[in-house]
Design a protein around this motif. Structure first.
Motif, short mmCIF file in Angstrom:
data_model
loop_
_atom_site.label_atom_id
_atom_site.label_comp_id
_atom_site.label_asym_id
_atom_site.label_seq_id
_atom_site.Cartn_x
_atom_site.Cartn_y
_atom_site.Cartn_z
N MET A 8 -6.92 17.81 6.00
CA MET A 8 -6.37 17.51 4.68
C MET A 8 -4.89 17.17 4.75
O MET A 8 -4.42 16.29 4.03
CB MET A 8 -6.65 18.66 3.71
N SER A 9 -4.16 17.83 5.63
CA SER A 9 -2.74 17.50 5.71
C SER A 9 -2.53 16.15 6.40
O SER A 9 -1.61 15.41 6.06
CB SER A 9 -1.91 18.62 6.33
N ASP A 12 -3.11 13.70 3.68
CA ASP A 12 -1.93 13.64 2.80
C ASP A 12 -0.85 12.73 3.36
O ASP A 12 -0.29 11.91 2.64
CB ASP A 12 -1.32 15.05 2.64
N GLN A 15 -2.03 9.10 3.29
CA GLN A 15 -2.14 8.60 1.93
C GLN A 15 -0.78 8.28 1.34
O GLN A 15 -0.60 7.28 0.66
CB GLN A 15 -2.80 9.68 1.09
N GLU A 16 0.17 9.16 1.61
CA GLU A 16 1.51 8.99 1.09
C GLU A 16 2.15 7.72 1.67
O GLU A 16 2.75 6.92 0.95
CB GLU A 16 2.35 10.20 1.49
N CYS A 51 -11.98 13.10 3.44
CA CYS A 51 -11.40 11.86 2.91
C CYS A 51 -12.38 11.07 2.03
O CYS A 51 -12.00 10.05 1.48
CB CYS A 51 -10.78 10.99 4.01
N THR A 54 -11.04 10.25 -1.39
CA THR A 54 -9.66 9.77 -1.43
C THR A 54 -9.64 8.27 -1.12
O THR A 54 -10.66 7.71 -0.70
CB THR A 54 -8.80 10.48 -0.36
#
Ligand SMILES: [Zn+2]
Length: 114
Positions: A8-9, A12, A15-16, A51, A54
């Motif tokens: 998940m990190s 992140d 995605q950012e 994911c 997302t």
């Protein structure tokens, strides 16, 4: 589920970066050291699962596994360790305390769609 929180990190971070650059990520490249405590297969599975809801859905996780290496005092250069429990030079058996690689867990590159 250690790997899930790591996945998940990673998502992140990717995605950012994708949002900032306005691109679609197709693959995330990471480096995983032998001493990082992460199981590559478990991480791959967690990534796929995490994911799917997302913007990264369908992207690939490309894992580069990094072996553990120590600076061998006898050979004078970084050498692979004989095992990850015993930090001894795989070649001459000298114990080394300076780990030169193997603890990595980092995102190294993103592949994006044009
Ligand atoms: Zn050595």
């Amino acid at each position: 589920m250690h790997e899930l929180s790591i996945a998940m990190s990673i998502i992140d971070v990717a995605q950012e970066e994708a949002a900032q650059r306005g691109v679609q990520v197709t693959a995330v490249h990471i480096k995983v050291g032998a001493l990082s405590g992460v199981v590559a297969d478990a991480l791959r599975g967690s990534f796929e699962m995490a994911c799917c809801d997302t913007p990264l859905a369908g992207s690939k996780l490309v894992i580069e596994e990094v072996p553990a290496m120590i600076q061998c005092p006898k050979c004078g250069v970084p050498k692979p360790v004989s095992s990850i429990q015993w930090f001894c030079c795989a070649e001459c058996g000298s114990p080394g305390h300076e780990i030169t690689q193997g603890k990595e867990l980092q995102v190294t590159a993103l592949e994006v769609a044009e």
